[in-house]
Design a protein around this motif. Sequence first.
Motif, PDB file in Angstrom:
ATOM      1  N   GLY A 100       0.657  -1.182   0.183  1.00  0.00           N
ATOM      2  CA  GLY A 100      -0.161   0.072  -0.215  1.00  0.00           C
ATOM      3  C   GLY A 100       0.797   1.090  -0.131  1.00  0.00           C
ATOM      4  O   GLY A 100       0.692   2.469  -0.819  1.00  0.00           O
ATOM      5  N   ARG A 101       2.163   1.250   1.222  1.00  0.00           N
ATOM      6  CA  ARG A 101       2.569   2.242   0.850  1.00  0.00           C
ATOM      7  C   ARG A 101       3.634   2.775  -0.034  1.00  0.00           C
ATOM      8  O   ARG A 101       3.980   3.421  -1.194  1.00  0.00           O
ATOM      9  N   VAL A 102       3.660   1.567  -1.332  1.00  0.00           N
ATOM     10  CA  VAL A 102       4.926   1.255  -2.440  1.00  0.00           C
ATOM     11  C   VAL A 102       3.801   1.990  -3.064  1.00  0.00           C
ATOM     12  O   VAL A 102       4.251   2.857  -4.281  1.00  0.00           O
ATOM     13  N   ILE A 103       2.251   1.750  -3.367  1.00  0.00           N
ATOM     14  CA  ILE A 103       1.780   2.375  -4.144  1.00  0.00           C
ATOM     15  C   ILE A 103       1.186   3.919  -3.796  1.00  0.00           C
ATOM     16  O   ILE A 103       1.260   4.903  -4.543  1.00  0.00           O
ATOM     17  N   ILE A 104       0.821   4.144  -3.047  1.00  0.00           N
ATOM     18  CA  ILE A 104       1.231   5.527  -2.185  1.00  0.00           C
ATOM     19  C   ILE A 104       2.207   6.330  -3.195  1.00  0.00           C
ATOM     20  O   ILE A 104       2.512   7.396  -3.661  1.00  0.00           O
ATOM     21  N   LEU A 105       3.118   5.691  -2.551  1.00  0.00           N
ATOM     22  CA  LEU A 105       4.914   6.444  -2.770  1.00  0.00           C
ATOM     23  C   LEU A 105       4.617   6.210  -4.665  1.00  0.00           C
ATOM     24  O   LEU A 105       4.989   7.568  -5.473  1.00  0.00           O
ATOM     25  N   ILE A 106       4.105   5.613  -5.620  1.00  0.00           N
ATOM     26  CA  ILE A 106       4.516   5.838  -6.872  1.00  0.00           C
ATOM     27  C   ILE A 106       3.146   6.734  -7.427  1.00  0.00           C
ATOM     28  O   ILE A 106       2.902   8.267  -8.424  1.00  0.00           O
ATOM     29  N   VAL A 107       1.697   6.772  -6.326  1.00  0.00           N
ATOM     30  CA  VAL A 107       0.577   7.825  -6.817  1.00  0.00           C
ATOM     31  C   VAL A 107       1.287   8.976  -6.732  1.00  0.00           C
ATOM     32  O   VAL A 107       1.076   9.713  -7.286  1.00  0.00           O
ATOM     33  N   GLY A 108       2.546   9.186  -5.436  1.00  0.00           N
ATOM     34  CA  GLY A 108       2.736  10.183  -5.445  1.00  0.00           C
ATOM     35  C   GLY A 108       3.616  11.084  -5.999  1.00  0.00           C
ATOM     36  O   GLY A 108       4.310  11.620  -6.303  1.00  0.00           O
ATOM     37  N   VAL A 109       4.598  10.098  -7.543  1.00  0.00           N
ATOM     38  CA  VAL A 109       5.092  10.725  -8.187  1.00  0.00           C
ATOM     39  C   VAL A 109       4.845  11.005  -9.488  1.00  0.00           C
ATOM     40  O   VAL A 109       4.955  12.164 -10.514  1.00  0.00           O
ATOM     41  N   TRP A 110       2.969   9.866  -9.480  1.00  0.00           N
ATOM     42  CA  TRP A 110       2.497  10.602 -10.762  1.00  0.00           C
ATOM     43  C   TRP A 110       1.828  12.128 -11.070  1.00  0.00           C
ATOM     44  O   TRP A 110       1.377  13.111 -12.080  1.00  0.00           O
TER      45      TRP A 110
END
Length: 348
Positions: A142-152
């Motif tokens: 979940g945190r990895v997804i949040i990190l990726i969303v935070g990139v895009w």
Amino acid sequence: MGQCYYNETIRFFYNNSGKELTSYWRPKDVVVVALGLTVSVLVLLTNLLIIMAIASNRRFHQPIYYLLANLAAADFFAGVAYLFLMFHTGPRTARLSVKTWFLRQGLLDTSLTASVATLLAIAVERHRSVMTVQLHSRLPRGRVIILIVGVWVPALALGLLPSHVWNCLCALDRCSRMAPLLSRSYLTAWALSSLLVFLLMVAVYTHIFFYVRQRVQGMAEYVTSYPRYRDTTLNLVKTVVIILGAFVVCWTPGQVVLLLDGLGCKSCNVLAVEKYFLLLAEANSLVNAVVYSCRDAEMRRTFRRLLCCLCLRRPSHESAHCAPSAQTGTSTRIMLPENGHPLRDSTL
């Protein structure tokens, strides 16, 4: 409020900024397009192979590899954006509508911003891995997804804002020379944000280096004969230099001319080099594949299996040859000691 020029042609804005529009293919246009198409195809194929490798090998289902997949996706997107640019440049530029011009620019800005932001996310993840003495950090998905969303999210914002807000359609005196429909303040913000990302990467990798060197030297105090610790430190230095050096070589020229144009330097001949520096920045999407993925021994084996299966089209009863092999880390592994006893590898 000043007059707005929403219905003007591309030629109107280029004439306003002093950027030349030609109706024929000049030799330098042909060279740029030929190089651009070559780089774009290589970027697309290389990063598509990385995405396929990570998706097909369960041993890559770790936070760092999710981020590498996101980097490959951003760079693949950059290849698509640059390919679109190559088919809408030169004499074709004058025939673009304002909306298509903003689409062309937005694709580039979004993809390149996502690529740069992912590089910083990878640096942070590697820092976490080393500090927690793990092969890969145990970030929840979940945190990895949040990190990726935070990139895009910021990447999409930087790509979309110019077409809606951050342009010079209502303030011609603020128009950029390199991108005649964009405000100079946008170019300045883009250049400074990339500089900030680089400085953060330097800080993160510098902290990793000194931390690992201190731990390795501490191990040498407990183990009288540890012949590999110098090699370990040297390999770490090489890795950091490659990562930061690739970023500097590919991005610094472009960021300098963006900043000069954004600051309104009239005597700076930024138009003479802009296309070549943009090509160099695009080439970073190919360099990323080599620096962050192709140096991984397990990744290279997965590449060979995929290419072998695609080219030779092996029958199903030979699919065992395409099965994942034993897991290995990337080419640079740091053994972090604790009271003279090595712990798990931490991969840079």
